[in-house]
Design a protein around this motif. Structure first.
Motif, PDB file in Angstrom:
ATOM      1  N   LEU A  29       0.866  -1.180   0.000  1.00  0.00           N
ATOM      2  CA  LEU A  29       0.000   0.000   0.000  1.00  0.00           C
ATOM      3  C   LEU A  29       0.903   1.231   0.000  1.00  0.00           C
ATOM      4  O   LEU A  29       1.848   1.306   0.783  1.00  0.00           O
ATOM      5  CB  LEU A  29      -0.889   0.001   1.250  1.00  0.00           C
ATOM      6  CG  LEU A  29      -1.904   1.137   1.335  1.00  0.00           C
ATOM      7  CD1 LEU A  29      -3.168   0.805   0.535  1.00  0.00           C
ATOM      8  CD2 LEU A  29      -2.291   1.427   2.780  1.00  0.00           C
ATOM      9  N   VAL A  30       0.612   2.162  -0.899  1.00  0.00           N
ATOM     10  CA  VAL A  30       1.415   3.385  -0.963  1.00  0.00           C
ATOM     11  C   VAL A  30       0.493   4.583  -0.787  1.00  0.00           C
ATOM     12  O   VAL A  30      -0.545   4.678  -1.457  1.00  0.00           O
ATOM     13  CB  VAL A  30       2.154   3.512  -2.318  1.00  0.00           C
ATOM     14  CG1 VAL A  30       3.091   4.720  -2.297  1.00  0.00           C
ATOM     15  CG2 VAL A  30       2.934   2.251  -2.647  1.00  0.00           C
TER      16      VAL A  30
ATOM     17  N   LYS B  11      -5.154  -5.230   4.135  1.00  0.00           N
ATOM     18  CA  LYS B  11      -4.128  -6.126   4.684  1.00  0.00           C
ATOM     19  C   LYS B  11      -2.841  -6.206   3.861  1.00  0.00           C
ATOM     20  O   LYS B  11      -2.378  -7.297   3.499  1.00  0.00           O
ATOM     21  CB  LYS B  11      -4.709  -7.525   4.893  1.00  0.00           C
ATOM     22  CG  LYS B  11      -5.908  -7.501   5.830  1.00  0.00           C
ATOM     23  CD  LYS B  11      -6.262  -8.866   6.347  1.00  0.00           C
ATOM     24  CE  LYS B  11      -7.263  -8.829   7.474  1.00  0.00           C
ATOM     25  NZ  LYS B  11      -8.354  -7.844   7.314  1.00  0.00           N
ATOM     26  N   PRO B  12      -2.241  -5.065   3.555  1.00  0.00           N
ATOM     27  CA  PRO B  12      -0.941  -5.099   2.879  1.00  0.00           C
ATOM     28  C   PRO B  12       0.148  -5.517   3.863  1.00  0.00           C
ATOM     29  O   PRO B  12      -0.018  -5.347   5.068  1.00  0.00           O
ATOM     30  CB  PRO B  12      -0.732  -3.639   2.458  1.00  0.00           C
ATOM     31  CG  PRO B  12      -1.467  -2.861   3.508  1.00  0.00           C
ATOM     32  CD  PRO B  12      -2.652  -3.700   3.902  1.00  0.00           C
ATOM     33  N   GLU B  13       1.246  -6.054   3.346  1.00  0.00           N
ATOM     34  CA  GLU B  13       2.360  -6.397   4.231  1.00  0.00           C
ATOM     35  C   GLU B  13       3.413  -5.297   4.273  1.00  0.00           C
ATOM     36  O   GLU B  13       4.166  -5.182   5.224  1.00  0.00           O
ATOM     37  CB  GLU B  13       2.984  -7.726   3.794  1.00  0.00           C
ATOM     38  CG  GLU B  13       2.088  -8.874   4.197  1.00  0.00           C
ATOM     39  CD  GLU B  13       2.564 -10.185   3.636  1.00  0.00           C
ATOM     40  OE1 GLU B  13       2.338 -10.397   2.419  1.00  0.00           O
ATOM     41  OE2 GLU B  13       3.150 -10.960   4.384  1.00  0.00           O
ATOM     42  N   LEU B  14       3.439  -4.511   3.196  1.00  0.00           N
ATOM     43  CA  LEU B  14       4.347  -3.359   3.172  1.00  0.00           C
ATOM     44  C   LEU B  14       3.513  -2.102   2.986  1.00  0.00           C
ATOM     45  O   LEU B  14       2.625  -2.052   2.125  1.00  0.00           O
ATOM     46  CB  LEU B  14       5.313  -3.456   1.993  1.00  0.00           C
ATOM     47  CG  LEU B  14       6.581  -4.281   2.142  1.00  0.00           C
ATOM     48  CD1 LEU B  14       7.372  -4.203   0.850  1.00  0.00           C
ATOM     49  CD2 LEU B  14       7.428  -3.817   3.323  1.00  0.00           C
ATOM     50  N   ILE B  15       3.801  -1.108   3.795  1.00  0.00           N
ATOM     51  CA  ILE B  15       3.099   0.160   3.669  1.00  0.00           C
ATOM     52  C   ILE B  15       4.160   1.234   3.452  1.00  0.00           C
ATOM     53  O   ILE B  15       5.034   1.432   4.297  1.00  0.00           O
ATOM     54  CB  ILE B  15       2.261   0.456   4.924  1.00  0.00           C
ATOM     55  CG1 ILE B  15       1.263  -0.693   5.138  1.00  0.00           C
ATOM     56  CG2 ILE B  15       1.540   1.784   4.802  1.00  0.00           C
ATOM     57  CD1 ILE B  15       1.174  -1.173   6.538  1.00  0.00           C
TER      58      ILE B  15
ATOM     59  N   PRO C 156       3.603  -7.051   8.938  1.00  0.00           N
ATOM     60  CA  PRO C 156       3.635  -5.842   8.105  1.00  0.00           C
ATOM     61  C   PRO C 156       4.460  -4.730   8.743  1.00  0.00           C
ATOM     62  O   PRO C 156       4.532  -4.631   9.954  1.00  0.00           O
ATOM     63  CB  PRO C 156       2.156  -5.449   8.032  1.00  0.00           C
ATOM     64  CG  PRO C 156       1.546  -5.996   9.272  1.00  0.00           C
ATOM     65  CD  PRO C 156       2.293  -7.252   9.582  1.00  0.00           C
ATOM     66  N   ALA C 157       5.056  -3.926   7.868  1.00  0.00           N
ATOM     67  CA  ALA C 157       5.894  -2.832   8.357  1.00  0.00           C
ATOM     68  C   ALA C 157       5.635  -1.572   7.543  1.00  0.00           C
ATOM     69  O   ALA C 157       5.146  -1.631   6.418  1.00  0.00           O
ATOM     70  CB  ALA C 157       7.368  -3.233   8.236  1.00  0.00           C
ATOM     71  N   ILE C 158       5.964  -0.450   8.181  1.00  0.00           N
ATOM     72  CA  ILE C 158       5.813   0.854   7.545  1.00  0.00           C
ATOM     73  C   ILE C 158       7.192   1.323   7.106  1.00  0.00           C
ATOM     74  O   ILE C 158       8.146   1.256   7.884  1.00  0.00           O
ATOM     75  CB  ILE C 158       5.307   1.923   8.546  1.00  0.00           C
ATOM     76  CG1 ILE C 158       4.249   1.373   9.486  1.00  0.00           C
ATOM     77  CG2 ILE C 158       4.923   3.215   7.857  1.00  0.00           C
ATOM     78  CD1 ILE C 158       2.884   1.348   9.009  1.00  0.00           C
ATOM     79  N   ILE C 159       7.279   1.831   5.890  1.00  0.00           N
ATOM     80  CA  ILE C 159       8.544   2.390   5.418  1.00  0.00           C
ATOM     81  C   ILE C 159       8.276   3.814   4.945  1.00  0.00           C
ATOM     82  O   ILE C 159       7.346   4.046   4.175  1.00  0.00           O
ATOM     83  CB  ILE C 159       9.121   1.537   4.274  1.00  0.00           C
ATOM     84  CG1 ILE C 159       9.561   0.176   4.842  1.00  0.00           C
ATOM     85  CG2 ILE C 159      10.317   2.236   3.616  1.00  0.00           C
ATOM     86  CD1 ILE C 159       9.697  -0.893   3.816  1.00  0.00           C
ATOM     87  N   THR C 160       9.064   4.770   5.441  1.00  0.00           N
ATOM     88  CA  THR C 160       8.952   6.121   4.888  1.00  0.00           C
ATOM     89  C   THR C 160      10.243   6.437   4.148  1.00  0.00           C
ATOM     90  O   THR C 160      11.336   6.128   4.602  1.00  0.00           O
ATOM     91  CB  THR C 160       8.651   7.210   5.953  1.00  0.00           C
ATOM     92  OG1 THR C 160       9.837   7.502   6.705  1.00  0.00           O
ATOM     93  CG2 THR C 160       7.537   6.787   6.886  1.00  0.00           C
TER      94      THR C 160
END
Lengths: 249, 311
Positions: free
Chosen positions: A4-5, A109-113, A171-175
Motif C-alpha cells: 500500500l502506498v 491487509k498489505p504487508e508493506l506500507i 507488516p511494516a511501515i517504510i517512509t
C-alpha cells in the motif's frame, strides 16, 4: 505480497509560494500541483519491488480533494495497480490521516506500507510514524535502502551522523528518503493505461474518522526578509567585510 | 505544569541538542524532567542531571533502548507521559522525528514538528513550505507533543544543575524491530548542526576530490563544519549527513559560506537563518545571492585558495 502506498497532492516543489495577505494560509489559486516528491519515491520503490517479484499488487491511496485523483492516476502510470481516493475538502491533521490509513490497512491487509518521509507543504514528518503506532507495526523511517527477505524487511535509514540498518517484522511501515531511488518518468502508453485502472472513492466517515485537527493554525506569515546583501569584487574586500563589518571571523 | 524532555544521546554523551530543547521547555515554563532511555547510559543521566534548569532525570536502562528504536522507546515515553506530564518535547533530529510522532499517536494526540518559537503555553511557531511561510499553531490537546528546531533556541548551560536521578524499571520491548548495524561517519571537525561556522559545497565544486581539495583547507582555517547541497550529496561528493536543507540538516551558524551552490528553495530552507551568509559562485544570477550578505562572483577553484591564503 501486497503493498500500500500513500500519496499526497501538494504544491509543486519548484513553486515559490506566497503567503495570503490576510495571513490565513498560502495562496494556492492557479498554482501548479504535483505528487509530493517523497511519495513519488515511495511509488517507485513499490514498483521496483513488484518488478523483482517481491510485491504482487500495489494499491495507492490519497486523501484529499477530488483533484487528488490526478496524483493517484500519476502513481498508476508509474505502475500502481489500483487506487483509493478518500475524498474530503476539510482540513485534516496528520493523526487523522494516519487513522484513515489504518482503516484502509485493516481492509486491504498489505504487508508493506510505503509513505514519503514528509510532505513538502506542511513539513510535518509524522504520518508514517503515527500509522506505525496505531497498527502496532514496525517503522523504517527515512529509508535509503529496502530489502525484503522472507517475513522480514531490512531498512537502511538515513540518520544524523550516517546510516542505521534495522530489521522489521511484516507488516511494516517504510517512509522514504530522497536517496532511496530515482523515480521513473511515466511513458504515454502507461498514462493511457492508467486511466482504465480501477479507482474507488471513499470518505473519511467510511473509516469512522472525523476530519479536523486539534492543532489550529492561528496565523500564517511570510518569514522575516533578509536585508539585501552586497556583491564584493575581490577576496580582499570579502575578508575586510567579514572582519570589520560583519565581525564573524 | 510538567515537561518531559527526551534526551538525545549515544549511551555515552548527552547530545548538545538536548540543551536547546531544555531552553525551549524553559520558555514554556514548568518543571523539567529529562528522560534518558538507553543501555549502560548511567553516565548520560549524570550529565543530564547537571544541565541547568532540569529538576529530575529519569533513567530507563535496558538493552531494548540501546539504539533508540522507535517501537520500544515510544512505548516507554507514552507510558511515562500518561503519568502526569503536560508536555513531551524532543529535538527535531532524526531520532526525535522518528520517535515523537509515534508517542503522539499512542497518546491519541496531534504533534507539532519543528517548533521555532514559543508564543504562550499552547501556541507555537513552526516553518512550513520549506521555510517560505511561518505558521502559528495552537494545540488544544491534553498533552502537547512537539519537536524543537534546535537552531532556534540558545542552549542552556550544560553545568550548574543538580537534578535527582530516578531509575525507571519498566521495560517496553515491542519485539517487532531489531537493530542490525550503524555506519557513523567519523569527523575531525565540529558537528554540522552546532557549528559556529559552516563551509558548504554544491554541484559547482565538480567532484568529491575537488570538494576536499578546495573546501578542507578553508574549513580547517576557519575551524568550520562542512556541509553540502543535495546536488553534491546525490552526485556522491560527500556522505548524506553533510546535506543542509529542508530534507537534510537545518543550520543557523554565525557564518555560512556557500561555495558553488546555486541556492534552490530546498537548500535555502536549511541555512537562511544563518547570521551572515557568503556566496562564492561563478553565476551572477544564482538565487543564493538573494539571501547572501556578501557574494563574490568568480571561479571557486581560484577564489577559495586565495581566501585561504589571505585568512
Amino acid at each position: 505480497m501486497k503493498a500500500l502506498v500513500a500519496v499526497k497532492r501538494v504544491v509543486d516543489a519548484n513553486v515559490k509560494v506566497r503567503v495570503k495577505a490576510d495571513n490565513t494560509g498560502v495562496d494556492l489559486t492557479n498554482v501548479k500541483m504535483s505528487i509530493n516528491p517523497f511519495c513519488e519515491i515511495a511509488v517507485e520503490e513499490a514498483v521496483r519491488l513488484k518488478e523483482k517479484g517481491v510485491v504482487s499488487e500495489i494499491v495507492v491511496v490519497s486523501i484529499g480533494p477530488k483533484e487528488a485523483q490526478e496524483q493517484i492516476r500519476s502513481a498508476m502510470a508509474l505502475g500502481a495497480d489500483r487506487g483509493i481516493l478518500v475524498e474530503t475538502t476539510d482540513e485534516i491533521g496528520a493523526l487523522e490521516v494516519a487513522k484513515i490509513l489504518k482503516g484502509i490497512v485493516e481492509q486491504e491487509k498489505p504487508e508493506l506500507i510505503l509513505l514519503g518521509k514528509q510532505a513538502i507543504d506542511d513539513d510535518s514528518n509524522q504520518v508514517g510514524q503515527m500509522l506505525g503506532a496505531l497498527l502496532g507495526a514496525g517503522q523504517g523511517t527515512f529509508a535509503s535502502e529496502v530489502k525484503v527477505d522472507g517475513g522480514k524487511v531490512q531498512v537502511t535509514r538515513e540518520i544524523d551522523g550516517g546510516l542505521q540498518t534495522v530489521e522489521l517484522s511484516l507488516p511494516a511501515i517504510i517512509t522514504t528518503d530522497l536517496r532511496l531511488n530515482e523515480p521513473r518518468y511515466a511513458a504515454l502508453p502507461n498514462i493511457m493505461k492508467a486511466r482504465k485502472k480501477p479507482l474507488e472513492t471513499k470518505t473519511p466517515a467510511d473509516y469512522g474518522v472525523a476530519t479536523g485537527t486539534k492543532l489550529k493554525t492561528v496565523k500564517v506569515e511570510a518569514p522575516a526578509e533578509r536585508k539585501a546583501g552586497v556583491q564584493v569584487k575581490s577576496v580582499d574586500e570579502l575578508i575586510d567585510k567579514l572582519k570589520n563589518e560583519a565581525k564573524v571571523i | 505544569m510538567s515537561i518531559l524532555v527526551l534526551a538525545e544521546h549515544d549511551n555515552k554523551t548527552l547530545n548538545g541538542a538536548t540543551l536547546n530543547v531544555v531552553a525551549a521547555a524553559q520558555k514554556i515554563g514548568g518543571d523539567i524532567t529529562v528522560l534518558v532511555a538507553g543501555e549502560a547510559a548511567q553516565v548520560v543521566a549524570e550529565q543530564a542531571a547537571k544541565v541547568a534548569g532540569v529538576s529530575k532525570v529519569l533513567l530507563a536502562d535496558n538493552a531494548a533502548y540501546a539504539h533508540q528504536l522507535a517501537e520500544n522507546v515510544a512505548g516507554l515515553v507514552a507510558d511515562i507521559a500518561k503519568g502526569g506530564y503536560k508536555y513531551v518535547l524532543a529535538a527535531s533530529t532524526t531520532t526525535g522525528k522518528n520517535i515523537l510522532p509515534r508517542v503522539a499517536a499512542l497518546l491519541d494526540v496531534s504533534q507539532i514538528t519543528d517548533i521555532i518559537a514559543v508564543e504562550n503555553a499552547n501556541t507555537f511557531k513552526r516553518p512550513i513550505y520549506a521555510g517560505n511561510a511561518i505558521a502559528t499553531v495552537q494545540s488544544d490537546e491534553a498533552i502537547i507533543i512537539g519537536t524543537v528546531r534546535t537552531t532556534a533556541f540558545d542552549a542552556v548551560a550544560a553545568e550548574g544543575g543538580s537534578a535527582t536521578i530516578e531509575t525507571v524499571s519498566e521495560v517496553k520491548d515491542a519485539g517487532i524491530s531489531t537493530f542490525i548495524n550503524e555506519e557513523i561517519v567519523k569527523l575531525d571537525r565540529p558537528e554540522l548542526a552546532a557549528a559556529r561556522i559552516v563551509v558548504s559545497g554544491g554541484r559547482g565544486v565538480g567532484s568529491g576530490e575537488n570538494y576536499h581539495k578546495v573546501l578542507d583547507p578553508l574549513a580547517d582555517k576557519l575551524g568550520a563544519a562542512q556541509g553540502a547541497s543535495r546536488a553534491a550529496v546525490d552526485a556522491g561528493f560527500v556522505p548524506n549527513d553533510f546535506q543542509v536543507g529542508q530534507t537534510g540538516k537545518i543550520v543557523a551558524p554565525d557564518l555560512y559560506v556557500a561555495v558553488g551552490i546555486s541556492g534552490a528553495i530546498q537548500h535555502l530552507a536549511g541555512m537562511k537563518d544563518s547570521k551572515v551568509i557568503v556566496a562564492i559562485n561563478k553565476d551572477e544570477e544564482a538565487p543564493i545571492n538573494s539571501v547572501a550578505d556578501y557574494w563574490l562572483v568568480g571561479d571557486l577553484n581560484t577564489v577559495v585558495p586565495e581566501l585561504v591564503s589571505k585568512l
